[in-house]
Design an enzyme around this catalytic site. Sequence first.
Site, PDB file in Angstrom:
ATOM      1  N   HIS A   1       0.822  -1.210   0.000  1.00  0.00           N
ATOM      2  CA  HIS A   1       0.000   0.000   0.000  1.00  0.00           C
ATOM      3  C   HIS A   1       0.860   1.267   0.000  1.00  0.00           C
ATOM      4  O   HIS A   1       1.619   1.502   0.941  1.00  0.00           O
ATOM      5  CB  HIS A   1      -0.886  -0.020   1.253  1.00  0.00           C
ATOM      6  CG  HIS A   1      -1.887   1.067   1.348  1.00  0.00           C
ATOM      7  ND1 HIS A   1      -2.048   1.831   2.478  1.00  0.00           N
ATOM      8  CD2 HIS A   1      -2.811   1.523   0.449  1.00  0.00           C
ATOM      9  CE1 HIS A   1      -3.027   2.693   2.292  1.00  0.00           C
ATOM     10  NE2 HIS A   1      -3.507   2.539   1.069  1.00  0.00           N
ATOM     11  N   ARG A   2       0.780   2.031  -1.082  1.00  0.00           N
ATOM     12  CA  ARG A   2       1.606   3.235  -1.261  1.00  0.00           C
ATOM     13  C   ARG A   2       3.088   2.891  -1.092  1.00  0.00           C
ATOM     14  O   ARG A   2       3.885   3.670  -0.567  1.00  0.00           O
ATOM     15  CB  ARG A   2       1.198   4.338  -0.273  1.00  0.00           C
ATOM     16  CG  ARG A   2      -0.291   4.690  -0.327  1.00  0.00           C
ATOM     17  CD  ARG A   2      -0.663   5.800   0.638  1.00  0.00           C
ATOM     18  NE  ARG A   2      -2.081   5.683   1.001  1.00  0.00           N
ATOM     19  CZ  ARG A   2      -2.680   6.352   1.978  1.00  0.00           C
ATOM     20  NH1 ARG A   2      -1.988   7.221   2.698  1.00  0.00           N
ATOM     21  NH2 ARG A   2      -3.945   6.178   2.236  1.00  0.00           N
TER      22      ARG A   2
ATOM     23  N   GLU B   1       0.555  -0.740  -4.820  1.00  0.00           N
ATOM     24  CA  GLU B   1      -0.554   0.204  -4.985  1.00  0.00           C
ATOM     25  C   GLU B   1      -0.029   1.614  -4.831  1.00  0.00           C
ATOM     26  O   GLU B   1       0.844   1.871  -3.999  1.00  0.00           O
ATOM     27  CB  GLU B   1      -1.627  -0.092  -3.924  1.00  0.00           C
ATOM     28  CG  GLU B   1      -2.909   0.725  -4.051  1.00  0.00           C
ATOM     29  CD  GLU B   1      -2.900   2.020  -3.242  1.00  0.00           C
ATOM     30  OE1 GLU B   1      -3.872   2.789  -3.363  1.00  0.00           O
ATOM     31  OE2 GLU B   1      -1.936   2.275  -2.496  1.00  0.00           O
TER      32      GLU B   1
ATOM     33  N   ASP C   1      -1.191   6.116  -5.722  1.00  0.00           N
ATOM     34  CA  ASP C   1      -2.249   7.082  -6.001  1.00  0.00           C
ATOM     35  C   ASP C   1      -1.717   8.163  -6.941  1.00  0.00           C
ATOM     36  O   ASP C   1      -0.560   8.569  -6.812  1.00  0.00           O
ATOM     37  CB  ASP C   1      -2.695   7.768  -4.706  1.00  0.00           C
ATOM     38  CG  ASP C   1      -2.967   6.769  -3.594  1.00  0.00           C
ATOM     39  OD1 ASP C   1      -4.077   6.225  -3.550  1.00  0.00           O
ATOM     40  OD2 ASP C   1      -2.057   6.518  -2.774  1.00  0.00           O
TER      41      ASP C   1
ATOM     42  N   HIS D   1      -0.877  10.763  -2.299  1.00  0.00           N
ATOM     43  CA  HIS D   1      -2.225  10.354  -1.903  1.00  0.00           C
ATOM     44  C   HIS D   1      -3.210  11.514  -1.786  1.00  0.00           C
ATOM     45  O   HIS D   1      -4.308  11.466  -2.326  1.00  0.00           O
ATOM     46  CB  HIS D   1      -2.181   9.588  -0.577  1.00  0.00           C
ATOM     47  CG  HIS D   1      -3.534   9.150  -0.118  1.00  0.00           C
ATOM     48  ND1 HIS D   1      -4.335   9.928   0.702  1.00  0.00           N
ATOM     49  CD2 HIS D   1      -4.248   8.022  -0.387  1.00  0.00           C
ATOM     50  CE1 HIS D   1      -5.477   9.293   0.919  1.00  0.00           C
ATOM     51  NE2 HIS D   1      -5.452   8.134   0.281  1.00  0.00           N
TER      52      HIS D   1
ATOM     53  N   GLU E   1      -4.468   3.927  -8.310  1.00  0.00           N
ATOM     54  CA  GLU E   1      -5.715   4.560  -7.891  1.00  0.00           C
ATOM     55  C   GLU E   1      -5.751   5.984  -8.421  1.00  0.00           C
ATOM     56  O   GLU E   1      -4.872   6.792  -8.117  1.00  0.00           O
ATOM     57  CB  GLU E   1      -5.860   4.571  -6.365  1.00  0.00           C
ATOM     58  CG  GLU E   1      -7.150   5.277  -5.941  1.00  0.00           C
ATOM     59  CD  GLU E   1      -7.369   5.391  -4.449  1.00  0.00           C
ATOM     60  OE1 GLU E   1      -8.256   6.167  -4.049  1.00  0.00           O
ATOM     61  OE2 GLU E   1      -6.656   4.719  -3.684  1.00  0.00           O
TER      62      GLU E   1
ATOM     63  N   LYS F   1      -7.161   9.476  -8.168  1.00  0.00           N
ATOM     64  CA  LYS F   1      -7.787  10.251  -7.094  1.00  0.00           C
ATOM     65  C   LYS F   1      -8.642  11.372  -7.695  1.00  0.00           C
ATOM     66  O   LYS F   1      -8.282  12.547  -7.653  1.00  0.00           O
ATOM     67  CB  LYS F   1      -6.720  10.815  -6.165  1.00  0.00           C
ATOM     68  CG  LYS F   1      -5.821   9.765  -5.532  1.00  0.00           C
ATOM     69  CD  LYS F   1      -6.570   8.874  -4.563  1.00  0.00           C
ATOM     70  CE  LYS F   1      -6.877   9.598  -3.279  1.00  0.00           C
ATOM     71  NZ  LYS F   1      -7.466   8.674  -2.274  1.00  0.00           N
TER      72      LYS F   1
ATOM     73  N   ASP G   1       0.233  -1.901   4.542  1.00  0.00           N
ATOM     74  CA  ASP G   1       1.371  -1.001   4.749  1.00  0.00           C
ATOM     75  C   ASP G   1       2.636  -1.763   5.113  1.00  0.00           C
ATOM     76  O   ASP G   1       3.728  -1.189   5.127  1.00  0.00           O
ATOM     77  CB  ASP G   1       1.073  -0.015   5.897  1.00  0.00           C
ATOM     78  CG  ASP G   1      -0.063   0.944   5.583  1.00  0.00           C
ATOM     79  OD1 ASP G   1      -0.368   1.135   4.394  1.00  0.00           O
ATOM     80  OD2 ASP G   1      -0.646   1.504   6.536  1.00  0.00           O
TER      81      ASP G   1
END
Length: 246
Positions: free
Chosen positions: A9-10, A36, A38, A51, A113, A115, A231
Amino acid sequence: MAYTKIIAHRGSRGTRPENTLEAFQEALKVASDGIELDVHLSKDGEVVVIHDETVDRTTSGKGYIKDMTLQQLKELDAGSWFDPKYSDARIPTLQEVLNLLADNHFTGVLNIELKTDVFQYPAIEEKVLALAEPYLAQFSVIYSSFHYETLKRIKALRGESEIALLFSKKGKQQMNLGEGIAVEGWHPKFSILRSLPPFEQSKIPLRVWTVNRKVEMQVCLRKNIDSMITDYPERALQMRKVIQGV
């Protein structure tokens, strides 16, 4: 045997400043199945990886990304907020992340993703698709968003693209977005997992976020959910080995 994929995640957000090349490098180092990130658009139309709509939380600056040029964004320290030793970290462009993955021979899944649920950035879908296109032979890309129109636009522009719907509330698990466009993946928040249909009846993959606690990881692994977005990818991979033997 099918096993639960571990998506960073990120990047490795728990151990590195999120959405930086340093975080993505760590996710690669521990052999995450997926990554992943953003994306937003800068004032001069560059696709940047961060993000929030503003730079306030994760950099040394203040203001909206849409009001700053790439050059202005690149001047910001994107790591010291996490730990002073990452003071050289910068907001990366999507192109820089794609290059990093290619250079490291990544063959997993990249979850981008978009945004667009606050600002509908002009032509962001076209730009993201164009950037990702040259890399699709090496790794797969999933486009996710909370914003239905963005997912519909992705499909209209490139029908073979895989789209996934993000949601954090019960009752938002749509199977289609209208206009004949089917949702191809559900990305629900962990807290609403129990409200979803039985996993074996779900005809589309469940990729659950953000799975950080040991008990949450155990739930996903024991239910053999398609993917968990975490994370702490290294921790999740270690637990998968114990529970699923992979």
